[in-house]
Design a protein around this motif. Structure first.
Motif, PDB file in Angstrom:
ATOM      1  N   GLY A  26       0.768  -1.251   0.000  1.00  0.00           N
ATOM      2  CA  GLY A  26       0.000   0.000   0.000  1.00  0.00           C
ATOM      3  C   GLY A  26       0.793   1.291   0.000  1.00  0.00           C
ATOM      4  N   ALA A  27       2.114   1.225  -0.153  1.00  0.00           N
ATOM      5  CA  ALA A  27       2.928   2.449  -0.030  1.00  0.00           C
ATOM      6  C   ALA A  27       2.557   3.482  -1.087  1.00  0.00           C
ATOM      7  N   ALA A  28       2.319   4.701  -0.623  1.00  0.00           N
ATOM      8  CA  ALA A  28       1.997   5.791  -1.563  1.00  0.00           C
ATOM      9  C   ALA A  28       3.212   6.183  -2.394  1.00  0.00           C
ATOM     10  N   CYS A  29       4.414   5.800  -1.927  1.00  0.00           N
ATOM     11  CA  CYS A  29       5.632   6.204  -2.638  1.00  0.00           C
ATOM     12  C   CYS A  29       6.098   5.146  -3.641  1.00  0.00           C
ATOM     13  N   THR A  30       5.325   4.073  -3.817  1.00  0.00           N
ATOM     14  CA  THR A  30       5.728   3.041  -4.766  1.00  0.00           C
ATOM     15  C   THR A  30       5.968   3.661  -6.142  1.00  0.00           C
ATOM     16  N   MET A  32       8.066   5.917  -6.912  1.00  0.00           N
ATOM     17  CA  MET A  32       8.681   7.254  -6.873  1.00  0.00           C
ATOM     18  C   MET A  32      10.187   7.129  -6.699  1.00  0.00           C
ATOM     19  N   SER A  33      10.882   8.170  -7.100  1.00  0.00           N
ATOM     20  CA  SER A  33      12.333   8.190  -6.912  1.00  0.00           C
ATOM     21  C   SER A  33      12.657   8.311  -5.422  1.00  0.00           C
ATOM     22  N   LEU A  34      13.694   7.581  -4.983  1.00  0.00           N
ATOM     23  CA  LEU A  34      14.138   7.680  -3.589  1.00  0.00           C
ATOM     24  C   LEU A  34      14.618   9.085  -3.266  1.00  0.00           C
ATOM     25  N   ASP A  35      14.987   9.843  -4.319  1.00  0.00           N
ATOM     26  CA  ASP A  35      15.480  11.211  -4.106  1.00  0.00           C
ATOM     27  C   ASP A  35      14.446  12.084  -3.400  1.00  0.00           C
ATOM     28  N   VAL A  36      13.175  11.722  -3.531  1.00  0.00           N
ATOM     29  CA  VAL A  36      12.132  12.528  -2.882  1.00  0.00           C
ATOM     30  C   VAL A  36      12.289  12.452  -1.362  1.00  0.00           C
ATOM     31  N   PHE A  37      12.738  11.295  -0.861  1.00  0.00           N
ATOM     32  CA  PHE A  37      12.744  11.042   0.583  1.00  0.00           C
ATOM     33  C   PHE A  37      14.138  11.131   1.220  1.00  0.00           C
ATOM     34  N   PHE A  38      15.168  11.216   0.370  1.00  0.00           N
ATOM     35  CA  PHE A  38      16.536  11.281   0.914  1.00  0.00           C
ATOM     36  C   PHE A  38      17.245  12.528   0.412  1.00  0.00           C
ATOM     37  N   ARG A  39      17.904  13.186   1.307  1.00  0.00           N
ATOM     38  CA  ARG A  39      18.640  14.389   0.962  1.00  0.00           C
ATOM     39  C   ARG A  39      19.986  14.011   0.331  1.00  0.00           C
ATOM     40  N   ILE A  57       3.336  13.603   1.091  1.00  0.00           N
ATOM     41  CA  ILE A  57       3.034  12.275   0.505  1.00  0.00           C
ATOM     42  C   ILE A  57       2.792  11.270   1.634  1.00  0.00           C
ATOM     43  N   CYS A  58       3.663  11.285   2.632  1.00  0.00           N
ATOM     44  CA  CYS A  58       3.517  10.346   3.761  1.00  0.00           C
ATOM     45  C   CYS A  58       2.194  10.587   4.503  1.00  0.00           C
ATOM     46  N   ALA A  59       1.821  11.856   4.653  1.00  0.00           N
ATOM     47  CA  ALA A  59       0.596  12.162   5.412  1.00  0.00           C
ATOM     48  C   ALA A  59      -0.627  11.518   4.762  1.00  0.00           C
ATOM     49  N   GLY A  60      -0.588  11.355   3.433  1.00  0.00           N
ATOM     50  CA  GLY A  60      -1.722  10.739   2.747  1.00  0.00           C
ATOM     51  C   GLY A  60      -1.524   9.253   2.482  1.00  0.00           C
ATOM     52  N   CYS A  61      -0.480   8.677   3.046  1.00  0.00           N
ATOM     53  CA  CYS A  61      -0.156   7.268   2.757  1.00  0.00           C
ATOM     54  C   CYS A  61      -0.986   6.336   3.657  1.00  0.00           C
ATOM     55  N   PRO A  62      -1.641   5.340   3.077  1.00  0.00           N
ATOM     56  CA  PRO A  62      -2.495   4.469   3.901  1.00  0.00           C
ATOM     57  C   PRO A  62      -1.722   3.554   4.844  1.00  0.00           C
ATOM     58  N   VAL A  63      -0.425   3.389   4.608  1.00  0.00           N
ATOM     59  CA  VAL A  63       0.348   2.477   5.469  1.00  0.00           C
ATOM     60  C   VAL A  63       1.409   3.247   6.267  1.00  0.00           C
ATOM     61  N   ARG A  64       1.132   4.523   6.542  1.00  0.00           N
ATOM     62  CA  ARG A  64       2.117   5.354   7.227  1.00  0.00           C
ATOM     63  C   ARG A  64       2.527   4.760   8.575  1.00  0.00           C
ATOM     64  N   ALA A  65       1.553   4.296   9.355  1.00  0.00           N
ATOM     65  CA  ALA A  65       1.878   3.786  10.693  1.00  0.00           C
ATOM     66  C   ALA A  65       2.795   2.561  10.614  1.00  0.00           C
ATOM     67  N   ALA A  66       2.491   1.661   9.659  1.00  0.00           N
ATOM     68  CA  ALA A  66       3.335   0.459   9.499  1.00  0.00           C
ATOM     69  C   ALA A  66       4.736   0.866   9.065  1.00  0.00           C
ATOM     70  N   CYS A  67       4.808   1.832   8.143  1.00  0.00           N
ATOM     71  CA  CYS A  67       6.099   2.305   7.645  1.00  0.00           C
ATOM     72  C   CYS A  67       6.911   2.928   8.783  1.00  0.00           C
ATOM     73  N   GLU A  68       6.246   3.716   9.620  1.00  0.00           N
ATOM     74  CA  GLU A  68       6.947   4.343  10.751  1.00  0.00           C
ATOM     75  C   GLU A  68       7.494   3.276  11.702  1.00  0.00           C
TER      76      GLU A  68
END
Ligand code: SF4
Length: 181
Positions: A26-30, A32-39, A57-68
């Motif tokens: 369910g990841a909303a970032c599936t 997407m480039s990793l560059d979005v999340f890494f500096r 993007i994370c705020a709207g992700c349905p699996v945010r809690a699992a990812c955290e």
């Protein structure tokens, strides 16, 4: 049909697998480039707008809690380095959450690492299910000779007994009980 009751230990061992499966599905970032999340080699001024995008993007992700939870189990986040976003948190926020849940996380990480324990739980669960599923037949009060299926069933239980004994011995050896084992 008999129900197998999962123990809390088994549930703990399986939790990481369940969390990862949820994120994979369910990841909303599936995609997407990793560059979005890494500096990368960016200044604060360049990174901040991308960090805001990632947090949105994370705020709207349905699996945010699992990812955290996975990020915390993986030890992600550095209190001194604002360079990632995962599970809706920045690096320093992940580090702070790790500190806040240190005891619970230590138990979770032990369960993740204890692969022998996890295997032992799986073997014992399979043996329980087989042992409580009788294939014996009785006709006119007499036992009917075992069929090939019954013989295979019994053979699998014997193999499981051996594997359980071997795994227990390995775990005891790891814990320094090799002589007693
Ligand atoms: S919470 Fe964020 S980093 Fe985690 S899976 Fe969702 S979008 Fe990706």
């Amino acid at each position: 049909m008999r129900m197998h009751r999962m123990t809390s230990t088994t549930a703990r061992h399986l939790r990481r697998v369940v969390l990862q499966a949820a994120v994979d599905a369910g990841a909303a970032c599936t995609g997407m480039s990793l560059d979005v999340f890494f500096r990368g080699d960016e200044t604060d001024i360049e990174w901040r707008p991308r960090r805001t995008t990632a947090l949105r993007i994370c705020a709207g992700c349905p699996v945010r809690a699992a990812c955290e939870e996975l990020a915390l189990r993986d030890g992600e986040g550095d209190p001194e380095a604002d360079e990632i976003v995962r599970g809706g948190l920045t690096g320093p926020e992940l580090a702070a959450a790790r500190d806040a849940h240190a005891v619970r996380l230590a138990v979770a990480v032990d369960a993740d690492r204890d692969t022998e324990g996890s295997r032992l739980d799986a073997l014992m669960a399979e043996r329980y299910v087989l042992a409580t599923t009788s294939t014996e037949r009785v006709r006119d009060g007499k036992r009917v000779p075992p069929t090939v299926v019954q013989l295979e069933h019994n053979e699998r239980i014997r193999t499981l007994n051996l594997e359980i004994a071997r795994t227990r011995t390995a775990r005891r050896a790891q814990a320094g009980w090799a002589v007693a084992a």
